[in-house]
Scaffold this active site. Structure first.
Site, PDB file in Angstrom:
ATOM      1  N   HIS A   1     117.662  70.091 -24.827  1.00 50.68           N
ATOM      2  CA  HIS A   1     118.666  69.363 -25.614  1.00 50.68           C
ATOM      3  C   HIS A   1     119.087  70.219 -26.803  1.00 50.68           C
ATOM      4  O   HIS A   1     118.232  70.685 -27.555  1.00 50.68           O
ATOM      5  CB  HIS A   1     118.083  68.032 -26.098  1.00 50.68           C
ATOM      6  CG  HIS A   1     118.858  67.413 -27.218  1.00 50.68           C
ATOM      7  ND1 HIS A   1     120.193  67.118 -27.103  1.00 50.68           N
ATOM      8  CD2 HIS A   1     118.497  67.070 -28.484  1.00 50.68           C
ATOM      9  CE1 HIS A   1     120.620  66.599 -28.245  1.00 50.68           C
ATOM     10  NE2 HIS A   1     119.616  66.571 -29.104  1.00 50.68           N
TER      11      HIS A   1
ATOM     12  N   HIS B   1     122.453  71.158 -29.872  1.00 50.86           N
ATOM     13  CA  HIS B   1     123.671  70.734 -30.577  1.00 50.86           C
ATOM     14  C   HIS B   1     124.655  71.902 -30.538  1.00 50.86           C
ATOM     15  O   HIS B   1     125.253  72.245 -31.551  1.00 50.86           O
ATOM     16  CB  HIS B   1     123.365  70.369 -32.024  1.00 50.86           C
ATOM     17  CG  HIS B   1     122.398  69.233 -32.177  1.00 50.86           C
ATOM     18  ND1 HIS B   1     121.870  68.859 -33.387  1.00 50.86           N
ATOM     19  CD2 HIS B   1     121.880  68.370 -31.266  1.00 50.86           C
ATOM     20  CE1 HIS B   1     121.063  67.819 -33.228  1.00 50.86           C
ATOM     21  NE2 HIS B   1     121.051  67.506 -31.937  1.00 50.86           N
TER      22      HIS B   1
ATOM     23  N   HIS C   1     127.101  64.199 -30.760  1.00 52.82           N
ATOM     24  CA  HIS C   1     125.724  64.643 -30.931  1.00 52.82           C
ATOM     25  C   HIS C   1     125.469  66.034 -30.306  1.00 52.82           C
ATOM     26  O   HIS C   1     125.234  66.985 -31.038  1.00 52.82           O
ATOM     27  CB  HIS C   1     124.788  63.573 -30.325  1.00 52.82           C
ATOM     28  CG  HIS C   1     123.340  63.815 -30.564  1.00 52.82           C
ATOM     29  ND1 HIS C   1     122.404  62.811 -30.532  1.00 52.82           N
ATOM     30  CD2 HIS C   1     122.649  64.950 -30.815  1.00 52.82           C
ATOM     31  CE1 HIS C   1     121.203  63.314 -30.773  1.00 52.82           C
ATOM     32  NE2 HIS C   1     121.331  64.621 -30.949  1.00 52.82           N
TER      33      HIS C   1
ATOM     34  N   GLU D   1     113.300  63.152 -30.337  1.00 52.69           N
ATOM     35  CA  GLU D   1     113.991  62.801 -29.083  1.00 52.69           C
ATOM     36  C   GLU D   1     113.026  62.685 -27.900  1.00 52.69           C
ATOM     37  O   GLU D   1     113.456  62.586 -26.754  1.00 52.69           O
ATOM     38  CB  GLU D   1     115.084  63.814 -28.753  1.00 52.69           C
ATOM     39  CG  GLU D   1     116.304  63.789 -29.657  1.00 52.69           C
ATOM     40  CD  GLU D   1     117.091  62.473 -29.652  1.00 52.69           C
ATOM     41  OE1 GLU D   1     116.680  61.512 -28.971  1.00 52.69           O
ATOM     42  OE2 GLU D   1     118.103  62.422 -30.367  1.00 52.69           O
TER      43      GLU D   1
HETATM   44 ZN   LIG Z   1     119.843  66.044 -31.085  1.00 48.53          ZN
END
Ligand SMILES: [Zn+2]
Length: 210
Positions: A89, A91, A151, A71
């Site tokens: 970031h 999940h 996501h 990412e």
């Molecule tokens: Zn991700």
């Protein structure tokens, strides 16, 4: 603490708090034109400073043997258009629940203002692609956090500590909303109520000494 040491510290915390599992999630922190980012394929509680790559803002590898997180293009795109100095970031469960069922997280608690009010859900695109980077960038406009459809979530800050706290707050707000749906229909704060909170925060009460 060096940039890479910060990644190790907050990577551990992200796993401890259950914000990520396995090798999911990635963090980055910026200093000038350089960005330290978590490596691809390594669990965030197994990081060591040496394996964390350093890239420049144009995406060239400057230091480190491991490949930067997949990412990384999204991180660099966000740095390009915001004042962010760090990006987290994950999940996380409740963030992902909202991101798979809704197009935005409505403000049901005034603390949502710390993230910019309504949290947008960026349109779905395959992970690691320029399309996803562009969608996230658009969803973050004027905000400290965004969700990514089907996501997870992403938060930004002036430091990794700030971005990490924004991630925790985002997850908390999503959890309150999702649990609220199980009990009844969560009441969304009006613009007027939110404006009153901003005014209240700007004029805190004073307590004169007696
Ligand atoms: Zn991700």
């Amino acid at each position: 603490m060096s940039l890479r040491e910060q990644l190790c510290e907050y990577g551990r915390r992200a796993v401890e708090l259950g914000l990520v599992i396995g090798t999911s999630g990635n963090l980055s922190v910026r200093q000038g034109d350089l960005v330290a980012v978590t490596p691809s394929g390594v669990a965030l509680d197994r990081l060591t400073p040496e394996i964390c790559p350093i890239v420049d803002v144009t995406g060239h590898l400057v230091e480190g043997d491991a490949q930067p997180s997949s990412e990384t293009p999204m991180h660099l795109a966000v740095y390009e258009t915001t004042d962010a100095q760090a990006i987290v970031h994950t999940h996380s469960v409740f963030g992902t629940v909202v991101a798979t069922t809704m197009t935005e997280l409505p403000p049901v608690h005034y603390n949502a203002l710390l993230l910019g009010g309504v949290v947008r859900v960026a349109e779905y695109a395959t992970y690691g692609t320029p399309e996803l980077a562009a969608n996230v960038r658009a969803a973050l406009e004027g905000k400290r956090a965004a969700l990514m459809a089907n996501h997870g979530g992403v938060s930004i800050g002036a430091s990794l500590e700030e971005a990490f706290e924004a991630t925790r707050l985002l997850e908390w707000l999503c959890e309150v909303y999702v649990r609220g749906l199980g009990v009844g229909r969560p009441t969304v704060l009006t613009d007027e109520q939110l404006t009153a909170v901003i005014e209240r925060a700007a004029n805190p009460p004073t307590f004169p000494r007696r």
